[in-house]
Design a protein around this motif. Structure first.
Motif, PDB file in Angstrom:
ATOM      1  N   LEU A  65     -30.541 -12.691  -7.395  1.00  0.00           N
ATOM      2  CA  LEU A  65     -29.976 -12.458  -5.870  1.00  0.00           C
ATOM      3  C   LEU A  65     -30.559 -12.063  -5.173  1.00  0.00           C
ATOM      4  O   LEU A  65     -31.723 -11.663  -4.647  1.00  0.00           O
ATOM      5  CB  LEU A  65     -28.510 -11.963  -6.998  1.00  0.00           C
ATOM      6  CG  LEU A  65     -27.802 -11.253  -4.951  1.00  0.00           C
ATOM      7  CD1 LEU A  65     -26.607 -12.342  -5.179  1.00  0.00           C
ATOM      8  CD2 LEU A  65     -26.719 -10.289  -5.773  1.00  0.00           C
ATOM      9  N   LEU A  66     -30.630 -13.165  -4.041  1.00  0.00           N
ATOM     10  CA  LEU A  66     -31.296 -12.962  -3.304  1.00  0.00           C
ATOM     11  C   LEU A  66     -30.816 -12.717  -1.964  1.00  0.00           C
ATOM     12  O   LEU A  66     -29.313 -12.402  -1.758  1.00  0.00           O
ATOM     13  CB  LEU A  66     -31.787 -14.297  -2.908  1.00  0.00           C
ATOM     14  CG  LEU A  66     -32.401 -15.128  -3.325  1.00  0.00           C
ATOM     15  CD1 LEU A  66     -33.848 -16.085  -2.790  1.00  0.00           C
ATOM     16  CD2 LEU A  66     -34.029 -14.334  -4.457  1.00  0.00           C
ATOM     17  N   ALA A  67     -31.098 -11.839  -0.535  1.00  0.00           N
ATOM     18  CA  ALA A  67     -30.907 -10.834   0.267  1.00  0.00           C
ATOM     19  C   ALA A  67     -30.401 -12.208   1.240  1.00  0.00           C
ATOM     20  O   ALA A  67     -29.457 -11.580   1.663  1.00  0.00           O
ATOM     21  CB  ALA A  67     -32.326 -10.746   0.936  1.00  0.00           C
ATOM     22  N   ASN A  68     -30.499 -13.404   1.544  1.00  0.00           N
ATOM     23  CA  ASN A  68     -29.098 -14.331   2.049  1.00  0.00           C
ATOM     24  C   ASN A  68     -28.228 -14.816   1.180  1.00  0.00           C
ATOM     25  O   ASN A  68     -27.549 -16.111   2.099  1.00  0.00           O
ATOM     26  CB  ASN A  68     -30.297 -15.621   2.206  1.00  0.00           C
ATOM     27  CG  ASN A  68     -30.949 -15.997   1.524  1.00  0.00           C
ATOM     28  OD1 ASN A  68     -30.890 -15.681  -0.112  1.00  0.00           O
ATOM     29  ND2 ASN A  68     -31.908 -17.666   1.469  1.00  0.00           N
ATOM     30  N   ASN A  69     -27.951 -14.552   0.364  1.00  0.00           N
ATOM     31  CA  ASN A  69     -26.567 -14.418  -0.409  1.00  0.00           C
ATOM     32  C   ASN A  69     -26.438 -15.331  -1.030  1.00  0.00           C
ATOM     33  O   ASN A  69     -25.686 -16.329  -1.004  1.00  0.00           O
ATOM     34  CB  ASN A  69     -25.562 -14.458   0.797  1.00  0.00           C
ATOM     35  CG  ASN A  69     -23.650 -14.111   0.200  1.00  0.00           C
ATOM     36  OD1 ASN A  69     -24.119 -13.723  -0.832  1.00  0.00           O
ATOM     37  ND2 ASN A  69     -23.084 -14.977   0.737  1.00  0.00           N
ATOM     38  N   SER A  70     -27.648 -16.481  -1.647  1.00  0.00           N
ATOM     39  CA  SER A  70     -27.948 -16.856  -2.450  1.00  0.00           C
ATOM     40  C   SER A  70     -28.420 -16.931  -4.287  1.00  0.00           C
ATOM     41  O   SER A  70     -29.023 -15.622  -3.932  1.00  0.00           O
ATOM     42  CB  SER A  70     -28.512 -18.407  -1.793  1.00  0.00           C
ATOM     43  OG  SER A  70     -30.004 -17.751  -1.976  1.00  0.00           O
ATOM     44  N   LEU A  71     -28.337 -17.755  -4.933  1.00  0.00           N
ATOM     45  CA  LEU A  71     -28.435 -17.280  -6.012  1.00  0.00           C
ATOM     46  C   LEU A  71     -30.126 -18.356  -6.041  1.00  0.00           C
ATOM     47  O   LEU A  71     -30.025 -19.165  -6.024  1.00  0.00           O
ATOM     48  CB  LEU A  71     -27.580 -17.922  -6.993  1.00  0.00           C
ATOM     49  CG  LEU A  71     -26.409 -16.515  -6.587  1.00  0.00           C
ATOM     50  CD1 LEU A  71     -25.315 -16.958  -8.459  1.00  0.00           C
ATOM     51  CD2 LEU A  71     -27.021 -15.396  -7.354  1.00  0.00           C
ATOM     52  N   GLN A  72     -30.930 -17.923  -6.797  1.00  0.00           N
ATOM     53  CA  GLN A  72     -31.864 -18.702  -7.199  1.00  0.00           C
ATOM     54  C   GLN A  72     -32.546 -18.582  -8.706  1.00  0.00           C
ATOM     55  O   GLN A  72     -32.800 -17.522  -9.442  1.00  0.00           O
ATOM     56  CB  GLN A  72     -33.264 -18.647  -6.389  1.00  0.00           C
ATOM     57  CG  GLN A  72     -34.378 -19.471  -6.182  1.00  0.00           C
ATOM     58  CD  GLN A  72     -35.550 -19.112  -5.584  1.00  0.00           C
ATOM     59  OE1 GLN A  72     -35.169 -18.627  -4.785  1.00  0.00           O
ATOM     60  NE2 GLN A  72     -36.993 -20.070  -5.450  1.00  0.00           N
ATOM     61  N   MET A  73     -32.802 -19.969  -9.042  1.00  0.00           N
ATOM     62  CA  MET A  73     -33.151 -20.190 -10.768  1.00  0.00           C
ATOM     63  C   MET A  73     -34.348 -20.640 -10.941  1.00  0.00           C
ATOM     64  O   MET A  73     -34.418 -21.825 -10.486  1.00  0.00           O
ATOM     65  CB  MET A  73     -31.502 -20.054 -12.265  1.00  0.00           C
ATOM     66  CG  MET A  73     -32.100 -20.714 -13.214  1.00  0.00           C
ATOM     67  SD  MET A  73     -29.909 -20.745 -14.755  1.00  0.00           S
ATOM     68  CE  MET A  73     -29.522 -22.368 -13.932  1.00  0.00           C
ATOM     69  N   CYS A  74     -34.809 -19.997 -12.522  1.00  0.00           N
ATOM     70  CA  CYS A  74     -36.293 -20.463 -12.382  1.00  0.00           C
ATOM     71  C   CYS A  74     -36.528 -20.435 -14.514  1.00  0.00           C
ATOM     72  O   CYS A  74     -35.845 -19.553 -14.328  1.00  0.00           O
ATOM     73  CB  CYS A  74     -36.976 -20.529 -11.986  1.00  0.00           C
ATOM     74  SG  CYS A  74     -38.290 -19.011 -11.791  1.00  0.00           S
ATOM     75  N   ASP A  75     -37.282 -21.839 -14.975  1.00  0.00           N
ATOM     76  CA  ASP A  75     -37.993 -21.417 -16.078  1.00  0.00           C
ATOM     77  C   ASP A  75     -38.886 -20.904 -16.104  1.00  0.00           C
ATOM     78  O   ASP A  75     -39.979 -21.137 -15.014  1.00  0.00           O
ATOM     79  CB  ASP A  75     -37.919 -22.280 -16.511  1.00  0.00           C
ATOM     80  CG  ASP A  75     -36.194 -23.174 -17.214  1.00  0.00           C
ATOM     81  OD1 ASP A  75     -35.360 -22.334 -16.635  1.00  0.00           O
ATOM     82  OD2 ASP A  75     -36.326 -24.037 -16.991  1.00  0.00           O
ATOM     83  N   VAL A  76     -39.666 -19.714 -16.846  1.00  0.00           N
ATOM     84  CA  VAL A  76     -40.745 -19.761 -17.451  1.00  0.00           C
ATOM     85  C   VAL A  76     -41.190 -19.555 -18.584  1.00  0.00           C
ATOM     86  O   VAL A  76     -40.315 -19.076 -19.634  1.00  0.00           O
ATOM     87  CB  VAL A  76     -41.546 -18.286 -16.735  1.00  0.00           C
ATOM     88  CG1 VAL A  76     -43.190 -17.533 -17.128  1.00  0.00           C
ATOM     89  CG2 VAL A  76     -40.750 -17.971 -15.558  1.00  0.00           C
ATOM     90  N   ASN A  77     -42.248 -20.240 -18.694  1.00  0.00           N
ATOM     91  CA  ASN A  77     -43.397 -20.387 -20.144  1.00  0.00           C
ATOM     92  C   ASN A  77     -43.669 -19.746 -20.681  1.00  0.00           C
ATOM     93  O   ASN A  77     -44.872 -19.096 -19.849  1.00  0.00           O
ATOM     94  CB  ASN A  77     -44.085 -21.888 -20.300  1.00  0.00           C
ATOM     95  CG  ASN A  77     -44.250 -21.833 -21.884  1.00  0.00           C
ATOM     96  OD1 ASN A  77     -43.702 -21.391 -23.138  1.00  0.00           O
ATOM     97  ND2 ASN A  77     -44.656 -23.762 -21.942  1.00  0.00           N
ATOM     98  N   THR A  78     -43.144 -18.860 -21.460  1.00  0.00           N
ATOM     99  CA  THR A  78     -44.186 -17.259 -21.685  1.00  0.00           C
ATOM    100  C   THR A  78     -45.388 -17.644 -22.875  1.00  0.00           C
ATOM    101  O   THR A  78     -45.753 -16.841 -23.875  1.00  0.00           O
ATOM    102  CB  THR A  78     -42.868 -16.250 -23.040  1.00  0.00           C
ATOM    103  OG1 THR A  78     -41.932 -17.482 -24.263  1.00  0.00           O
ATOM    104  CG2 THR A  78     -41.921 -16.529 -22.339  1.00  0.00           C
ATOM    105  N   GLN A  79     -45.030 -19.048 -23.570  1.00  0.00           N
ATOM    106  CA  GLN A  79     -46.776 -18.869 -24.846  1.00  0.00           C
ATOM    107  C   GLN A  79     -47.978 -19.174 -23.193  1.00  0.00           C
ATOM    108  O   GLN A  79     -49.058 -19.382 -23.860  1.00  0.00           O
ATOM    109  CB  GLN A  79     -46.209 -20.409 -25.414  1.00  0.00           C
ATOM    110  CG  GLN A  79     -45.244 -19.946 -25.930  1.00  0.00           C
ATOM    111  CD  GLN A  79     -45.607 -19.160 -27.153  1.00  0.00           C
ATOM    112  OE1 GLN A  79     -46.620 -18.711 -27.705  1.00  0.00           O
ATOM    113  NE2 GLN A  79     -44.698 -17.606 -27.309  1.00  0.00           N
ATOM    114  N   LEU A  80     -47.897 -19.699 -21.928  1.00  0.00           N
ATOM    115  CA  LEU A  80     -48.915 -19.734 -21.057  1.00  0.00           C
ATOM    116  C   LEU A  80     -49.829 -18.388 -20.775  1.00  0.00           C
ATOM    117  O   LEU A  80     -48.891 -17.891 -20.756  1.00  0.00           O
ATOM    118  CB  LEU A  80     -48.929 -20.480 -20.449  1.00  0.00           C
ATOM    119  CG  LEU A  80     -48.249 -22.490 -20.765  1.00  0.00           C
ATOM    120  CD1 LEU A  80     -47.150 -23.185 -19.525  1.00  0.00           C
ATOM    121  CD2 LEU A  80     -49.038 -23.339 -21.353  1.00  0.00           C
TER     122      LEU A  80
END
Length: 769
Positions: free
Chosen positions: A208-223
């Motif tokens: 949850l960002l300060a400009n009242n928006s939501l950002q989502m992303c994926d992160v690979n845990t094996q790298l």
């Protein structure tokens, strides 16, 4: 009778106690517990995450078996009844040792931390837009790292010709916790969460960002060094900045909201955003007649006209040289009036003009300037009376000027507010004017003679907007305290309080039908309130509010003080008076004089050492002579001693913190020399209680506090021994005099007391008979 049962502390509470008692690293802003509650990771005000080993003592297992408390039975009389006392061991169940630290890339303090559901991914963020992820390695991976480091160490030893038996590899924190990724978000982060995505070794991060928006992303845990992928952002129709102005359309179906970058039109029934148009920083707005056009007053002094159907900007008019704080539609719907910070009130008429860029067949709306009313101060609000006879203007000098709308001649001046009037409104019948000010008061004025009917303390902070309900004397107010309130202007009573916003409420608007109210807040949300048919009883509402305040006070631990029902002292009044301020000023002046005189004495000693002979001492300061002291240290003590006992704590409370640090060092000198031990201990305890957080976080004062702890204890023990010895000596002298003179001290007083008690008992018996 069984003693009271105290439940054992949870491990979380023990960790909190460790954070308070062990971690002397400054303020701890957040923490997480990982690896089966064996590691504690804390984030403080620096660029490091500290990892602590948590070890559970043997008492913890005893507590789980129910044997941590000892009970003993006491005989309580001939009836054979007994009583159990619970003696709880005061030993720590946990111990905490520093294991290592992880370097962060973000600057500033840690704002928040979180774990993924598996407990292997640690996330933290600071005051910037970077989200840092760390991975807790599995035991097999840690062993592989150790074997690899051992092989490299053996290889280096063979190349150097050293003996291989002396090679040893130590497991470090970097082997157990490694950096996974640093994600750059599009804005500052308020909070975040993580979840696992099936068996793909992918962690989804939602921020949850300060400009009242939501950002989502994926992160690979094996790298080893992973980067964020599948980055997406939820573009909701809400505003990204604070909404500063609101208004309803004439048919109650649309709501206009304007912020620092956009104008949005909402459908009231479906709550969907119909139009979004880019604008300058908006301060005020209104719907033009017909609800097809929108007029915005901006911070740069411009009036912007928008076409709602097309969602385009039709025209930008350079109306004023300062910010346009208010616009009002004339009751005849032929024009508007605008008030600005350039001291001008300007009148504008609607006009249809031909614009080929807009349409070849239809004309568009524009504004034509007709008149200007010059004022002496900044204009904060303007409002026409519904009968179009009067024009009310709120100025920066905390007054409201009322003029005749046709001739612009002066009619009334309404003065009484202590701070500028930020908003005003006139009732539908034109008899009442309500003004809301920065002094937190709402004043109700009669427009016949300009008399103030009532002044109401409405909010706990500045009142940002006031608006009447059409065809009634009910009005709504909103303030920076985050509340929206409804009032009755006839009975001067608060009808209800609408709570829901989490920050300052900037604006509100009442629908022309009076059935809806919309409000906007610093939390970047719009709240729509609807009038219901449920009857409202003010007495019941007040009783419910009193019960809620009482329950909140009990929940906070602040029970109301009732005479005869409390066994503790009330705190200090906490009110500054002229005497306490003067006493604090005298203490500060004494500390400054102490610094100056100490510097002179130090310079004199340095000159004596440089010249190799004894130089005449510097003259004594006149203030020291007036107080009958010779050293600046005793002068400070004399000034503190002359402060009244009832005003001492209030005077110390007024002192700025830099003077508190100097005073603590002086108090250590006083207590170490045995001067005024009781007075000095009182000052020390009060300063430590008031400035505990700042003192404990100041590394320079830690040594002073430690010295105060030992010297205060020693001086108080000496004083106690002296007082005890003197009391024993007085009792001995008293006994010797009584034996010698054969007279009992205070015998007459004792005899009179016994006689008075006997007579009182006799009167009581006669009354019973």
């Amino acid at each position: 009778m069984l003693g009271s049962y105290k439940p054992k502390r949870s491990r979380f509470e023990d960790v909190v106690l460790l954070l308070k008692n062990v971690l002397l690293v400054g303020t701890v802003w957040d923490f997480v517990i990982i690896k089966d509650e064996t590691y504690l990771v804390t984030g403080s005000g620096d660029m490091e995450l500290r990892v602590w080993n948590i070890s559970y003592n043997q008492q913890d297992s005893k507590m789980e078996e129910g044997t941590a408390t000892k009970r003993r039975r006491l005989d309580s009389g001939s009836d054979g009844s007994g009583e159990e006392e619970e003696e709880e061991e005061d030993e720590n169940l946990l111990s905490c040792t520093l294991h290592g630290s992880l370097k962060r890339r973000g600057r500033g303090r840690v704002t928040g931390m979180n774990l993924d559901p598996t407990g292997h991914i640690i996330g933290c963020f600071g005051s910037d837009s970077n989200l840092e992820l760390f991975r807790l390695e599995a035991a097999e991976d840690v062993e592989k790292r150790i074997r690899k480091k051992r092989r490299k160490a053996l290889k280096r030893a063979r190349e150097a010709g050293d003996e291989e038996t002396g090679v040893s590899v130590i497991q470090t924190l970097e082997d157990e916790i490694t950096r996974l990724a640093t994600i750059k978000m599009s804005a500052k982060i308020h909070s975040f969460d993580m979840c696992c995505h099936g068996d793909d070794n992918v962690v989804k991060v939602l921020a949850l960002l300060a400009n009242n928006s939501l950002q989502m992303c994926d992160v690979n845990t094996q790298l080893t060094k992973s980067e964020a992928s599948n980055v997406c952002q939820l573009s909701l129709p809400g505003h990204r900045t604070d909404v500063r102005t609101l208004t309803f359309s004439s048919d109650n179906t649309a709501i206009l909201s304007a912020s620092g970058d956009t104008v949005k039109v909402w459908n009231r029934s479906s709550l969907n955003c119909i139009r979004t148009m880019t604008c300058d920083y908006a301060l005020t707005s209104l719907f033009a007649p017909g609800d097809r056009h929108v007029i915005i007053g901006t911070k740069s002094g411009k009036l912007q006209v928008f076409d709602v159907a097309a969602g385009t900007l039709l025209e930008t008019i350079d109306a004023h040289q300062g910010a346009v704080w208010s616009v009002s539609l004339s009751p005849d719907k032929r024009g508007i009036v605008s008030g600005s910070a350039d001291h001008d009130v300007k009148f504008w008429d609607f006009e249809l003009v031909t614009d080929e860029e807009y349409s070849a067949t239809r004309k568009r709306l524009t504004l034509v300037h007709t008149r200007t009313l010059k004022m002496a101060e900044d204009v904060l609000c303007v409002k026409f009376s519904p009968d179009h006879k009067l024009l009310a203007v709120a100025l920066l000098d905390s007054t409201v000027k009322v003029f005749y709308a046709d001739t612009l001649k002066f009619f009334l001046s309404l003065y009484g507010h202590k701070l500028p009037v930020l908003s005003l409104d006139i009732s539908t019948d034109g008899t009442l004017l309500a003004s809301g000010s920065g002094d937190r008061n709402v004043k109700l004025w009669g427009l016949d003679f300009g008399d103030c009917h009532k002044s109401i303390f409405a909010h706990d902070d500045s009142i940002m907007c006031v608006q009447f309900v059409p065809k009634t004397h009910m009005f709504f107010t909103c303030g920076r305290d985050g509340k929206v309130k409804q009032w009755d202007a006839d009975n001067y009573e608060r009808v209800l309080t609408l709570e829901g916003h989490k920050a300052e409420v900037w604006s509100l608007a009442v629908s022309p039908s009076g059935n809806f109210v919309v409000s906007s807040s610093h939390d970047k949300s719009l709240r729509l309130w609807e009038k219901t048919e449920e009857p409202l009883v003010l007495d019941d509402e007040k009783e419910m509010e009193r019960e809620k305040q009482y329950e909140d006070a009990i929940a906070d631990g602040d029970q109301p003080v009732i005479a005869g029902e409390t066994d503790k002292e009330t705190g200090i009044a906490g009110k500054k008076t002229v005497e306490t301020v003067r006493a604090a000023e005298r203490i500060m002046e004494a500390i400054e004089l102490y610094k100056e005189e100490s510097a002179k004495l130090a310079q004199h000693q340095a000159d004596c050492r440089a010249s190799g002979k004894q130089l005449p001492p510097p003259p004594i300061h006149p203030m020291l002579q007036a107080h009958g002291v010779t050293s600046p240290t005793k002068y400070v003590l004399e000034v503190i001693r002359r402060v009244k006992s009832s005003e001492l704590e209030e005077a110390l409370l007024v002192l700025p913190f830099p003077y508190v640090t100097d005073l603590l060092r002086l108090l250590h000198v006083f207590i170490d020399s045995g001067w005024e031990v009781e007075l000095v201990c009182r000052c020390i305890l009060f300063l430590l209680r008031i400035h505990q957080g700042q003192i404990t976080s100041n590394q320079v004062l830690l040594s002073v506090i430690d010295q105060l702890r030992s010297s205060t204890k020693r001086s108080v023990n000496d004083l106690r021994d002296t007082v005890g010895f003197n009391i024993a000596a007085l009792n001995f002298v008293k006994q010797q005099l009584e034996d010698k003179e054969q007279v009992t001290f205070f015998a007459d007083a004792t005899q009179r007391f016994k006689e008075k008690k006997r007579k009182a008992k006799k009167r009581a018996l006669l009354t019973l008979k």
